[in-house]
Enzyme design. Sequence first.
Site, PDB file in Angstrom:
ATOM      1  N   ARG A 214      21.971  18.540   7.488  1.00 30.19           N
ATOM      2  CA  ARG A 214      22.991  17.519   7.265  1.00 30.19           C
ATOM      3  C   ARG A 214      22.510  16.219   7.911  1.00 30.19           C
ATOM      4  NH1 ARG A 214      24.532  20.487   3.879  1.00 30.19           N
ATOM      5  NH2 ARG A 214      26.499  21.606   3.789  1.00 30.19           N
ATOM      6  N   HIS A 262      19.688  14.989  -1.482  1.00 29.28           N
ATOM      7  CA  HIS A 262      20.356  16.280  -1.203  1.00 29.28           C
ATOM      8  C   HIS A 262      20.097  17.268  -2.356  1.00 29.28           C
ATOM      9  CE1 HIS A 262      23.919  18.096   1.234  1.00 29.28           C
ATOM     10  NE2 HIS A 262      23.183  19.061   0.700  1.00 29.28           N
TER      11      HIS A 262
HETATM   12  C1  OXD Z   1      24.680  23.741   1.308  1.00 24.13           C
HETATM   13  C2  OXD Z   1      24.098  22.519   0.718  1.00 24.13           C
HETATM   14  O1  OXD Z   1      25.241  23.686   2.410  1.00 24.13           O
HETATM   15  O2  OXD Z   1      23.699  22.570  -0.468  1.00 24.13           O
HETATM   16  O3  OXD Z   1      24.584  24.795   0.651  1.00 24.13           O
HETATM   17  O4  OXD Z   1      24.018  21.491   1.391  1.00 24.13           O
END
Ligand code: OXD
Length: 299
Positions: A214, A262
């Site tokens: 993250r 992402h």
């Molecule tokens: C997850 C993501 O947490 O794709 O699966 O970020």
Amino acid sequence: MKVLLLTQPMPAAPFIGAISALAPELELIEFRSGLDDATLAAVDVAVGWSMPPGLPARMPKLGWVCSIAAGVEKLLVPDLAPHVVVSRTVDPAQAAGMAQFVVTMVLRHARDLERYAAQQQERAWLRRPTPLATHRVAVLGTGAIGSEVVRWLERVGFRARGWGRRSTETLHEVLADSDIVVCALPLTEATEGLLDARALAAMPRGSYLVNVARGAHVVEADLIEAVRSGQLSGAALDVQRREPLPADDPLWSVPGIIITPHVAAQSSTEVIAAQFVAALRALQRGEGVPNSIDRALGY
Ligand code: OXD
């Protein structure tokens, strides 16, 4: 049973299709801002990515929140009652996809491919043969994804090891002993901002960071400073604090920082639906919900 879909910003329709194909008896309700109180009051289960603040108070029957992702932090809003079970998706194909992405980024750095991309722009045929890459790689996070990443890195020749809450070494000791650091941690109060100026300064000069967890694990201003000063040779960031990353964000234009949107690895809608329905059947048999998280730890 009434199930609320909180998949935004992803569209709910594919999830509704995949879940109803496996469990046609469920009443699936897509969340939208104008949903009336009576509908919300009847919701038993929520399936999704993020919980709008204030929503749990309007769902007194809610007993289970199922994350469509590996991470759950956007569902753990402060007003989610402590008795609500929270589970997540645990998908070997997603873990393998994450590992592929990390290996790609780590090899790209370790084999100096960025240099050759720059040289090609200048039509410069200059050889700098690199030895076999055997860098020390620390993978922060020892869960299903972190462990898979370590295995894949070892398979291509890196000296990889995992670091987690139960490790005997401190984070800074591990950072100091690594040429490359990969962040695959869950985002919790304990891990937010973990990769700050002090942590980056603990890494050897010229080392490299890959973040597939993250954005909020990293203090981005500190990272930019560390890369600009040469303390880090660069970073590959698949996740950022602000997603989508605004066009004027300084991260875009730091030489040495690679931004991807992402995309390291996601579970398919079919896998998510199958895991949700399997967990629902377990619950209906009176068993615990598989892949439930520890609410106290936040993962
Ligand atoms: C997850 C993501 O947490 O794709 O699966 O970020």
